[in-house]
Write a protein that holds these residues in place. Structure first.
Motif, PDB file in Angstrom:
ATOM      1  N   GLY A 218     -42.991  19.714   6.317  1.00  0.00           N
ATOM      2  CA  GLY A 218     -42.583  19.909   5.075  1.00  0.00           C
ATOM      3  C   GLY A 218     -42.619  18.779   4.076  1.00  0.00           C
ATOM      4  N   THR A 219     -42.202  19.032   2.836  1.00  0.00           N
ATOM      5  CA  THR A 219     -41.839  17.963   1.905  1.00  0.00           C
ATOM      6  C   THR A 219     -40.642  17.607   1.388  1.00  0.00           C
ATOM      7  OG1 THR A 219     -42.707  19.419   0.277  1.00  0.00           O
ATOM      8  CG2 THR A 219     -44.601  18.298   1.129  1.00  0.00           C
ATOM      9  N   LEU A 220     -40.177  16.441   0.802  1.00  0.00           N
ATOM     10  CA  LEU A 220     -38.983  16.146   0.367  1.00  0.00           C
ATOM     11  C   LEU A 220     -39.076  15.218  -0.854  1.00  0.00           C
ATOM     12  CD1 LEU A 220     -35.961  16.177   1.071  1.00  0.00           C
ATOM     13  CD2 LEU A 220     -36.059  13.892   1.862  1.00  0.00           C
ATOM     14  N   GLU A 221     -38.380  15.679  -1.923  1.00  0.00           N
ATOM     15  CA  GLU A 221     -38.311  15.048  -3.248  1.00  0.00           C
ATOM     16  C   GLU A 221     -36.709  14.720  -3.449  1.00  0.00           C
ATOM     17  OE1 GLU A 221     -40.016  17.378  -6.189  1.00  0.00           O
ATOM     18  OE2 GLU A 221     -41.749  17.563  -5.395  1.00  0.00           O
ATOM     19  N   ALA A 222     -36.466  13.401  -3.635  1.00  0.00           N
ATOM     20  CA  ALA A 222     -35.079  12.801  -3.961  1.00  0.00           C
ATOM     21  C   ALA A 222     -35.273  11.845  -4.920  1.00  0.00           C
ATOM     22  CB  ALA A 222     -34.610  12.464  -2.398  1.00  0.00           C
ATOM     23  N   GLY A 223     -34.662  12.179  -5.836  1.00  0.00           N
ATOM     24  CA  GLY A 223     -34.499  11.164  -7.117  1.00  0.00           C
ATOM     25  C   GLY A 223     -33.978  11.648  -8.485  1.00  0.00           C
ATOM     26  N   PRO A 224     -33.761  10.905  -9.351  1.00  0.00           N
ATOM     27  CA  PRO A 224     -33.144  11.371 -10.800  1.00  0.00           C
ATOM     28  C   PRO A 224     -34.466  12.266 -11.387  1.00  0.00           C
ATOM     29  CG  PRO A 224     -34.325   9.220 -11.303  1.00  0.00           C
ATOM     30  CD  PRO A 224     -34.117   9.519  -9.602  1.00  0.00           C
TER      31      PRO A 224
ATOM     32  N   ARG B 244     -34.893  18.028  -3.184  1.00  0.00           N
ATOM     33  CA  ARG B 244     -35.581  19.145  -2.828  1.00  0.00           C
ATOM     34  C   ARG B 244     -36.382  19.133  -1.791  1.00  0.00           C
ATOM     35  NH1 ARG B 244     -40.477  20.706  -4.573  1.00  0.00           N
ATOM     36  NH2 ARG B 244     -41.041  23.014  -4.961  1.00  0.00           N
ATOM     37  N   ALA B 245     -36.363  19.956  -0.672  1.00  0.00           N
ATOM     38  CA  ALA B 245     -36.941  20.210   0.215  1.00  0.00           C
ATOM     39  C   ALA B 245     -37.548  21.407   0.645  1.00  0.00           C
ATOM     40  CB  ALA B 245     -36.155  19.809   1.616  1.00  0.00           C
ATOM     41  N   VAL B 246     -38.882  21.316   1.098  1.00  0.00           N
ATOM     42  CA  VAL B 246     -39.761  22.396   1.269  1.00  0.00           C
ATOM     43  C   VAL B 246     -40.114  22.508   3.060  1.00  0.00           C
ATOM     44  CG1 VAL B 246     -41.714  23.890   0.736  1.00  0.00           C
ATOM     45  CG2 VAL B 246     -40.641  22.667  -0.991  1.00  0.00           C
ATOM     46  N   LEU B 247     -39.547  23.526   3.567  1.00  0.00           N
ATOM     47  CA  LEU B 247     -39.562  23.606   5.002  1.00  0.00           C
ATOM     48  C   LEU B 247     -40.571  24.667   5.258  1.00  0.00           C
ATOM     49  CD1 LEU B 247     -35.866  22.778   5.811  1.00  0.00           C
ATOM     50  CD2 LEU B 247     -37.870  21.041   5.552  1.00  0.00           C
ATOM     51  N   PRO B 248     -41.787  24.419   5.873  1.00  0.00           N
ATOM     52  CA  PRO B 248     -42.652  25.603   6.378  1.00  0.00           C
ATOM     53  C   PRO B 248     -41.902  26.544   7.499  1.00  0.00           C
ATOM     54  CG  PRO B 248     -43.773  23.746   6.438  1.00  0.00           C
ATOM     55  CD  PRO B 248     -42.151  23.283   6.427  1.00  0.00           C
ATOM     56  N   LEU B 249     -42.095  27.770   7.311  1.00  0.00           N
ATOM     57  CA  LEU B 249     -41.588  28.585   8.383  1.00  0.00           C
ATOM     58  C   LEU B 249     -42.401  29.116   9.390  1.00  0.00           C
ATOM     59  CD1 LEU B 249     -39.442  30.856   5.970  1.00  0.00           C
ATOM     60  CD2 LEU B 249     -38.666  28.777   7.149  1.00  0.00           C
ATOM     61  N   ASP B 250     -43.704  28.546   9.645  1.00  0.00           N
ATOM     62  CA  ASP B 250     -44.540  29.269  10.517  1.00  0.00           C
ATOM     63  C   ASP B 250     -44.571  28.633  11.969  1.00  0.00           C
ATOM     64  OD1 ASP B 250     -45.295  26.515  10.061  1.00  0.00           O
ATOM     65  OD2 ASP B 250     -47.222  26.917   9.013  1.00  0.00           O
TER      66      ASP B 250
ATOM     67  N   VAL C  25     -42.193  29.447   3.148  1.00  0.00           N
ATOM     68  CA  VAL C  25     -41.271  28.147   3.140  1.00  0.00           C
ATOM     69  C   VAL C  25     -39.729  28.616   2.892  1.00  0.00           C
ATOM     70  CG1 VAL C  25     -43.279  26.861   2.802  1.00  0.00           C
ATOM     71  CG2 VAL C  25     -41.820  27.788   0.876  1.00  0.00           C
ATOM     72  N   LEU C  26     -39.118  27.770   3.113  1.00  0.00           N
ATOM     73  CA  LEU C  26     -37.640  27.695   2.752  1.00  0.00           C
ATOM     74  C   LEU C  26     -37.451  26.486   2.026  1.00  0.00           C
ATOM     75  CD1 LEU C  26     -34.728  28.757   3.177  1.00  0.00           C
ATOM     76  CD2 LEU C  26     -34.418  26.917   4.894  1.00  0.00           C
ATOM     77  N   GLU C  27     -36.937  26.659   0.674  1.00  0.00           N
ATOM     78  CA  GLU C  27     -36.876  25.703  -0.236  1.00  0.00           C
ATOM     79  C   GLU C  27     -35.438  25.460  -0.362  1.00  0.00           C
ATOM     80  OE1 GLU C  27     -37.571  24.720  -4.927  1.00  0.00           O
ATOM     81  OE2 GLU C  27     -38.169  26.554  -4.085  1.00  0.00           O
ATOM     82  N   VAL C  28     -34.954  24.162  -0.265  1.00  0.00           N
ATOM     83  CA  VAL C  28     -33.504  23.715  -0.146  1.00  0.00           C
ATOM     84  C   VAL C  28     -33.417  22.794  -1.343  1.00  0.00           C
ATOM     85  CG1 VAL C  28     -31.679  22.557   1.034  1.00  0.00           C
ATOM     86  CG2 VAL C  28     -33.279  23.816   2.235  1.00  0.00           C
ATOM     87  N   GLY C  29     -32.492  23.018  -2.585  1.00  0.00           N
ATOM     88  CA  GLY C  29     -32.367  22.093  -3.364  1.00  0.00           C
ATOM     89  C   GLY C  29     -30.715  21.847  -3.537  1.00  0.00           C
TER      90      GLY C  29
END
Length: 422
Positions: free
Chosen positions: A391-397, A409-415, A350-354
């Motif tokens: 993928g999944t996305l989290e946004a907040g305090p 924070r986003a988690v994007l699968p690379l498959d 996965v690619l993690e973007v924060g």
């Protein structure tokens, strides 16, 4: 109270009336005895029974479509009377039509069982007369029975099968057309969503920068700072206008082949962060840092993943310019072979973007408002992009080592199993 039968079809009325008049004409001409049981008949009925059988057969023709089973039962009884009284060819022909109609219009159970029953009747009508009379001529009784029963039943079965096949083909065509229409509508909705995301991601950032710097230009007393703010406003206006033109050309050339444009990649994040620094000149205390923790020399990422990650960072930085408190804004990229450390394992990596930015938690009137108006569509667009890739996305305090921050924070699968997105 038994259900009331619908009126007979006009074609059935014509068949019944034509058979009745034809039979009476044949009797008037003395043409009786078309089929006669002869020595096999245990009784011989008077001539008026032939007329009775003819009338009953004509009435049965009226029911051939609305009540095929009843019509066949009545017609079979009328045929037995007719054969014992010296038959009329009109009565016999109408009976064959009743057998045909019973298979064609009757319920599925009757249509399925009647042809085998006709075959069995034909076998019995062949074997029994041959055993009793022991003459070659008795074989004609079996032949006549086959013509009266099996031939029309087989014809009705063939026609019914063709009609059912045609109806099945029609229903399949309607189902295919319905699915095609649903696919078309879904494609239209998906394309509208894609264009909405592109319009927001490409233009909203420039407009936000214009709004922030125009507000600063109005409030600053320093001529040099005002000139700098106006310079940023002009740059973002030109860039926003260029993006709008590209999108308009794309929409106008939907039926043609518009000139392809290169999709932004993660290599352009340096320029994106640098532009955020430039746009933040009117916002005191904001610092931007890019941390790329991906392994060096790794394989290229799928294009949809790179585009989604770029757009997420772009929208996060736009929101930072509008809402963030003074402090450090950190953009971080990380690539994990088997999923993020605190997450589940995702095959293919996965690619993690924060993106973290300072978050002002002061309550009440002391909390500053946004520097530029927002529509709330940015977060929706980010969630749509992440969802399309599975993928999944989290946004907040979030409370971190340096205090309260706003974290995306986003988690994007690379498959490559997620849907393609733009």
């Amino acid at each position: 109270m038994p259900p009331r039968l619908p009126p007979p079809h006009r074609v059935d009325v014509a068949i019944g009336l034509g058979g009745l008049l034809g039979g009476l004409l044949l009797m008037g001409l003395g043409l009786r005895g078309g089929v006669y049981l002869g020595e096999l008949s245990p009784i011989t009925l008077p001539q008026w029974s032939t007329v009775t059988a003819l009338v009953a057969m004509a009435v049965a023709e009226l029911l051939r479509r609305v009540a095929p089973g009843t019509a066949l039962a009545l017609g079979t009884a009328a045929l037995a009377v007719d054969l014992c009284g010296g038959s009329l060819i009109a009565t016999v022909l109408m009976y064959t039509d009743l057998v045909y109609a019973a298979v064609l219009y009757g319920p599925a159970s009757l249509a399925r069982r009647l042809p085998p029953a006709c075959v069995a009747t034909t076998v019995v009508a062949t074997v029994v007369p041959l055993a009793l009379l022991r003459t070659p001529e008795s074989l004609f009784i079996g032949l006549v029975t086959a013509l009266l029963t099996f031939a029309p039943a087989g014809t009705g079965a063939i026609v019914r099968n063709h009609q059912e096949a045609a109806e099945a083909a029609r229903l399949e065509a309607e189902r295919t057309a319905l699915l095609a229409e649903l696919d078309r509508r879904e494609a239209v909705v998906a394309e509208r969503g894609r264009m909405a995301r592109e319009l927001h991601d490409r233009v909203a950032g420039h407009l936000s920068a214009i709004a922030i710097h125009s507000t600063a230009a109005q409030s600053l007393g320093d001529a040099a700072a005002t000139d700098q703010a106006l310079t940023v406003i002009r740059e973002n206006s030109v860039l926003g206008l260029a993006e709008m033109r590209r999108l308009i050309e794309l929409l106008r050339d939907a039926d043609g082949e518009p000139e392809p444009t290169a999709a932004p990649t993660l290599d352009a994040l340096d320029a994106l962060v640098e532009r955020a620094r430039s746009d933040a000149t009117s916002v005191s205390g904001l610092k931007f840092t890019l941390r790329d923790d991906r392994p060096s020399g790794g394989a290229a990422l799928p294009a949809p993943v790179e585009l989604a990650a770029y757009r997420i960072v772009q929208e996060s930085l736009t929101n930072t310019l509008k809402h963030a408190a003074p402090g450090e804004v950190t953009v971080r990229l990380a690539q994990h072979a088997d999923g993020p450390p605190e997450g589940g394992v995702l095959q293919g990596g996965v690619l993690e973007v924060g993106v973290t930015s300072p978050y002002d938690t002061r309550p009440g009137d002391t909390h500053p408002g946004p520097r530029a108006p927002g529509s709330g569509m940015g977060l929706i667009g980010m969630r749509e992009r992440v969802s399309l890739l599975g993928g999944t996305l989290e946004a907040g305090p979030h409370t971190g080592p340096s205090g309260a921050v706003w974290r995306v924070r986003a988690v994007l699968p690379l498959d490559g199993k997620g849907a393609m997105t733009r």
